[in-house]
Design an enzyme around this catalytic site. Structure first.
Site, PDB file in Angstrom:
ATOM      1  N   ARG A  64       0.851  -1.193   0.000  1.00 41.15           N
ATOM      2  CA  ARG A  64       0.000   0.000   0.000  1.00 41.15           C
ATOM      3  C   ARG A  64       0.888   1.245   0.000  1.00 41.15           C
ATOM      4  O   ARG A  64       2.098   1.142   0.115  1.00 41.15           O
ATOM      5  CB  ARG A  64      -0.967  -0.021   1.199  1.00 41.15           C
ATOM      6  CG  ARG A  64      -0.309  -0.525   2.437  1.00 41.15           C
ATOM      7  CD  ARG A  64      -0.297   0.308   3.685  1.00 41.15           C
ATOM      8  NE  ARG A  64      -0.339   1.700   3.570  1.00 41.15           N
ATOM      9  CZ  ARG A  64       0.719   2.502   3.707  1.00 41.15           C
ATOM     10  NH1 ARG A  64       1.924   1.999   3.915  1.00 41.15           N
ATOM     11  NH2 ARG A  64       0.592   3.794   3.634  1.00 41.15           N
ATOM     12  N   GLN A 223      -2.888   2.889   9.835  1.00 39.32           N
ATOM     13  CA  GLN A 223      -1.563   2.940   9.197  1.00 39.32           C
ATOM     14  C   GLN A 223      -0.578   3.752  10.042  1.00 39.32           C
ATOM     15  O   GLN A 223       0.625   3.481  10.027  1.00 39.32           O
ATOM     16  CB  GLN A 223      -1.658   3.564   7.798  1.00 39.32           C
ATOM     17  CG  GLN A 223      -2.263   2.667   6.734  1.00 39.32           C
ATOM     18  CD  GLN A 223      -3.754   2.864   6.594  1.00 39.32           C
ATOM     19  OE1 GLN A 223      -4.430   3.267   7.535  1.00 39.32           O
ATOM     20  NE2 GLN A 223      -4.292   2.571   5.433  1.00 39.32           N
ATOM     21  N   ASP A 264      -1.986  10.868  -2.634  1.00 37.76           N
ATOM     22  CA  ASP A 264      -2.319   9.776  -3.562  1.00 37.76           C
ATOM     23  C   ASP A 264      -2.591  10.280  -4.961  1.00 37.76           C
ATOM     24  O   ASP A 264      -2.441   9.538  -5.934  1.00 37.76           O
ATOM     25  CB  ASP A 264      -3.531   9.000  -3.047  1.00 37.76           C
ATOM     26  CG  ASP A 264      -3.122   8.126  -1.872  1.00 37.76           C
ATOM     27  OD1 ASP A 264      -3.095   8.637  -0.743  1.00 37.76           O
ATOM     28  OD2 ASP A 264      -2.769   6.957  -2.112  1.00 37.76           O
TER      29      ASP A 264
HETATM   30  O1  MRU Z   1      -4.773   3.241   1.859  1.00 39.55           O
HETATM   31  P1  MRU Z   1      -3.293   3.461   1.884  1.00 39.55           P
HETATM   32  O2  MRU Z   1      -2.631   2.929   3.113  1.00 39.55           O
HETATM   33  O3  MRU Z   1      -2.634   2.983   0.610  1.00 39.55           O
HETATM   34  O4  MRU Z   1      -3.148   5.048   1.924  1.00 39.55           O
HETATM   35  C1  MRU Z   1      -1.870   5.612   1.868  1.00 39.55           C
HETATM   36  C2  MRU Z   1      -1.863   7.092   1.941  1.00 39.55           C
HETATM   37  O5  MRU Z   1      -2.886   7.729   1.979  1.00 39.55           O
HETATM   38  C3  MRU Z   1      -0.522   7.759   1.868  1.00 39.55           C
HETATM   39  O6  MRU Z   1      -0.508   8.938   2.608  1.00 39.55           O
HETATM   40  C4  MRU Z   1      -0.228   8.096   0.401  1.00 39.55           C
HETATM   41  O7  MRU Z   1      -0.389   6.969  -0.405  1.00 39.55           O
HETATM   42  C5  MRU Z   1       1.130   8.638   0.218  1.00 39.55           C
HETATM   43  S1  MRU Z   1       2.356   7.391   0.363  1.00 39.55           S
HETATM   44  C6  MRU Z   1       3.879   8.024   0.118  1.00 39.55           C
END
Ligand code: MRU
Length: 367
Positions: A64, A223, A264
């Site tokens: 992720r 996370q 993202d």
């Molecule tokens: O759902 P996830 O854990 O993939 O979400 C991750 C995030 O929102 C991060 O902040 C984003 O991907 C930036 S990672 C360098």
């Protein structure tokens, strides 16, 4: 004399010991990922050879974080495609199968643009190679395998380089003892190495600036608690875990000097999609006059999406909200649940965007 930031980066590279999150096996064509659903309790690696395993790993967040998903998708596309090559008798069939596989991987998570970006790179290379071909020979199999593997490796290497550049640009925003709030995980575990939002923090630590990080736990999938706290502490960064609803209290007491988050997808107008809860942090930062920085590689910038309203937000399973990290049911049976995985922070709340190319106060400078 060498620049102190460069010396810090050298030290960071020498002392950083977290394992690679995504890699290609040397001896066989398998993708290997660190299964992040098992962290921080266990460091378990999984070999991926099949499309179903790859898509499952992305959907269930075993791998992720926007850049890491892109790197895994590119390497996974190579691995899965290479295994089916023996059945391809014509260029036409090969092209159809490649495109269909790339599209199925693309559909696994909709919000992080890095997934499509990496698959597009693999697709451009494939299309250039196959153009004008009719029949396919054994030597063609070897050639396309070699080309796709090399491109997947290049995407990962470039990601590492971008993170280093983000570290070098972002560390200028950190002073000795800076108190930094971060949300979700935009660190080593979300990229190929070091991170985006956390990369300057690691560099600041390596330079002896001793930053203090407040990590939002980041409900529903934690996370921040599971991953950010884990990786920062492994590198010896002074880390304090807080619940998401404590950010206002911290900022109102003057306990936060700056905020650093990942992204993202950045729309053309500068609106930023990131983990659900990020927008709330940005609104609070604006109210309490705390600088709010968004850090990410330029591959997260999506010029084809005009504004944040056009970003597709992934909706996820109700059980992520009703159950505490899949284990313990907390909410009544049959309760209605709303579970968007991301939100959009309007551009006007962003103090600056930090990419591998520099620090940009305005999205227009970024184009
Ligand atoms: O759902 P996830 O854990 O993939 O979400 C991750 C995030 O929102 C991060 O902040 C984003 O991907 C930036 S990672 C360098």
């Amino acid at each position: 004399m060498e620049n102190p930031k460069e010396i810090g980066l050298e030290k960071l590279e020498q002392t950083f010991s977290l394992p690679d999150v995504v890699s290609l096996c040397e001896e066989e064509d398998s993708l290997v990922i660190l299964d992040q659903t098992q962290l921080p309790a266990r460091e378990v690696f999984q070999k991926i050879n099949k499309e179903e395993e790859l898509i499952d790993a992305i959907v269930r967040l075993k791998v992720r974080g926007a850049p890491a998903i892109g790197v895994a998708a590119a390497a996974g596309l190579y691995v899965c495609f290479a295994r089916t090559l023996a059945n391809m008798t014509s260029a036409q069939l090969m092209q159809t199968e490649f495109q269909a596989l790339a599209n199925r991987i693309r559909a696994s998570r909709p919000t992080a643009v890095n997934l499509s970006w990496a698959l597009d790179r693999m697709t451009v290379l494939f299309k250039q190679w196959i153009a004008g071909k009719d029949k396919i020979s054994m030597s063609d199999f070897q050639e396309i395998k070699h080309l796709l593997r090399a491109e997947a490796v290049r995407i990962k290497e470039e990601d590492i380089e971008m993170c280093k550049q983000i570290a070098l640009h972002g560390v200028g925003l950190i002073s000795s003892g800076s108190r930094i709030l971060t949300h979700c995980n935009a660190g080593h575990l979300a990229v190929s190495r070091y991170g985006t939002a956390l990369a300057p923090i690691y560099l600041a630590q390596a330079c002896g600036l001793n930053p203090k990080v407040y990590a939002d736990e980041t409900r529903p999938l934690l996370q921040g608690a599971r991953l950010t706290a884990y990786e920062l502490m492994k590198f010896g960064v002074n880390t304090t875990l807080v619940c998401d609803n404590m950010a206002a209290s911290l900022m109102s007491q003057g306990m936060i000097d700056l905020i650093m988050v990942g992204c993202d997808r950045i729309a053309a107008n500068g609106d930023v999609a990131n983990k659900i809860g990020t927008c709330g942090v940005a609104v609070l930062a604006h109210h309490y006059h705390v600088p709010f920085y968004v850090l990410g590689p330029t591959s997260t910038f999506d010029p084809h999406t005009p504004t944040g309203k056009d970003i597709v937000i992934e909706q996820r399973a109700a059980s992520e909200v009703t159950d505490l990290h899949y284990i313990h049911r907390m909410a009544p049976e049959h309760v209605q649940v709303y579970n968007p995985a991301f939100d959009v922070t309007p551009a006007e709340l962003v103090t600056a965007y930090i990419t591998e190319k520099g620090v940009f106060r305005q999205i227009e400078d970024f184009h």
